[in-house]
Write a protein that holds these residues in place. Structure first.
Motif, PDB file in Angstrom:
ATOM      1  N   ASN A  13       0.807  -1.221   0.000  1.00 20.42           N
ATOM      2  CA  ASN A  13       0.000   0.000   0.000  1.00 20.42           C
ATOM      3  C   ASN A  13       0.842   1.275   0.000  1.00 20.42           C
ATOM      4  N   GLY A  14       2.154   1.125   0.005  1.00 20.87           N
ATOM      5  CA  GLY A  14       3.032   2.285  -0.038  1.00 20.87           C
ATOM      6  C   GLY A  14       3.646   2.645   1.282  1.00 20.87           C
ATOM      7  N   SER A  15       3.299   1.891   2.335  1.00 20.66           N
ATOM      8  CA  SER A  15       3.895   2.160   3.654  1.00 20.66           C
ATOM      9  C   SER A  15       4.123   0.892   4.465  1.00 20.66           C
TER      10      SER A  15
ATOM     11  N   LYS B 164       6.984   9.673  -9.559  1.00 22.08           N
ATOM     12  CA  LYS B 164       6.595   8.459  -8.851  1.00 22.08           C
ATOM     13  C   LYS B 164       7.473   8.204  -7.624  1.00 22.08           C
ATOM     14  N   PRO B 165       6.887   7.593  -6.556  1.00 18.91           N
ATOM     15  CA  PRO B 165       7.660   7.327  -5.333  1.00 18.91           C
ATOM     16  C   PRO B 165       8.029   5.862  -5.110  1.00 18.91           C
ATOM     17  N   ASP B 166       7.617   4.988  -6.006  1.00 18.44           N
ATOM     18  CA  ASP B 166       7.686   3.555  -5.710  1.00 18.44           C
ATOM     19  C   ASP B 166       8.914   2.879  -6.327  1.00 18.44           C
ATOM     20  N   PRO B 167       9.243   1.686  -5.777  1.00 13.28           N
ATOM     21  CA  PRO B 167       8.662   1.034  -4.599  1.00 13.28           C
ATOM     22  C   PRO B 167       9.243   1.628  -3.318  1.00 13.28           C
ATOM     23  N   HIS B 168       8.367   1.882  -2.368  1.00 19.05           N
ATOM     24  CA  HIS B 168       8.767   2.616  -1.174  1.00 19.05           C
ATOM     25  C   HIS B 168       9.813   1.856  -0.360  1.00 19.05           C
TER      26      HIS B 168
END
Length: 270
Positions: free
Chosen positions: A112-114, A153-157
């Motif tokens: 989920n990004g966190s 984009k920030p992923d994959p965190h």
């Protein structure tokens, strides 16, 4: 380059379980023109919902962007989902000519990004990238995070990509991913705990659930000795299995009530 119908065989070389999603061999926005890079993503999907709840979105798309969105999905358990053999809309605009939609393959890992990354999922991620590099003659340096080739984009965190690429390179060169901690090695050797089991490892599960705040007072209210009696039990009974399912749902894991390699790491906070 035609549709890449060898992708399921490549995925199986990782040693992780593979699901071939129906229709994958002819799914894509036309054939994949070339493979010059690998792009790693996270789905930004729901925190719960089992192993790979983002499958429908990755396969079929979302409003404004038609699917497929990636050739591969990667479940929280390390299960690899082969979704498409053709071109996918997974990275645009790209800052790298080797990592646009026509030049690269995408892997959408469920997160989920966190959330913390389960060990089995991380292992499958590294090995899938390594096997794809082997198949298409790429160096580990061609494995990029989405955020490295798309400034929006920030992923994959939270994944250190230099360390990730070093692990990919080790597998390509015939070794194993480096830097597994002693706690991670212990987790690999822990037994699977199923409903009906009766052994001292069940006590570890009980203690960890309590430490993580997943044992309400109602669970031990009628037990002889109260909380102490509940913690000392070696039985994986129906009540404990239900608490395990609740913990798995909270961690976004498949809620099967079985404590295995996907559930032990968050239980122990490895």
């Amino acid at each position: 380059m035609p549709y890449l119908t060898q992708l399921a065989d490549v995925a199986r070389r990782t040693g992780h379980p593979v699901t071939e999603v129906a229709g994958w061999k002819t799914r894509g926005h036309g054939p994949q023109p070339e493979v010059q890079g690998i792009v790693c993503h996270h789905t930004a999907g729901p925190a719960g919902g089992g192993d790979y709840p983002s499958l429908a979105v990755v396969r079929d798309g979302r409003p404004g962007l038609s699917g497929p969105l990636s050739q591969f999905g990667l479940g929280r358990s390390g299960q690899i989902y082969v979704i498409a053999a053709g071109r996918c809309w997974h990275n645009a605009p790209s800052t790298s000519p080797f990592h646009d939609n026509s030049s690269s393959l995408g892997i959408e890992a469920e997160n989920n990004g966190s959330q913390p990354w389960p060990e089995m999922q991380r292992d499958a991620y590294v090995k899938l990238c390594a096997e794809l590099c082997r198949e298409f003659g790429l160096p580990a340096s061609r494995v990029k995070a989405h955020r490295e080739v798309n400034t929006a984009k920030p992923d994959p965190h939270s994944i250190n990509m230099n360390e990730f690429r070093a692990a990919v390179a080790a597998v390509i060169n015939g070794g194993t991913p480096p830097s597994a901690s002693w706690t991670e090695k212990i987790v690999r050797e822990l037994p699977m705990i199923r409903p009906g089991d009766d052994n001292f490892d069940v006590k570890t599960v009980r203690g960890c659930l309590f430490a993580r705040g997943h044992v309400p007072p109602t669970a031990y209210a009628s037990v002889d000795g109260g909380l102490e009696g509940w913690l000392s039990s070696t039985s994986c009974d129906a009540g404990l299995a239900e608490l395990v399912r609740g913990f798995q749902k909270a961690e976004g894991l498949s809620d099967d009530g079985i404590v295995g390699q996907a559930t032990w790491p968050p239980l122990l906070r490895v």
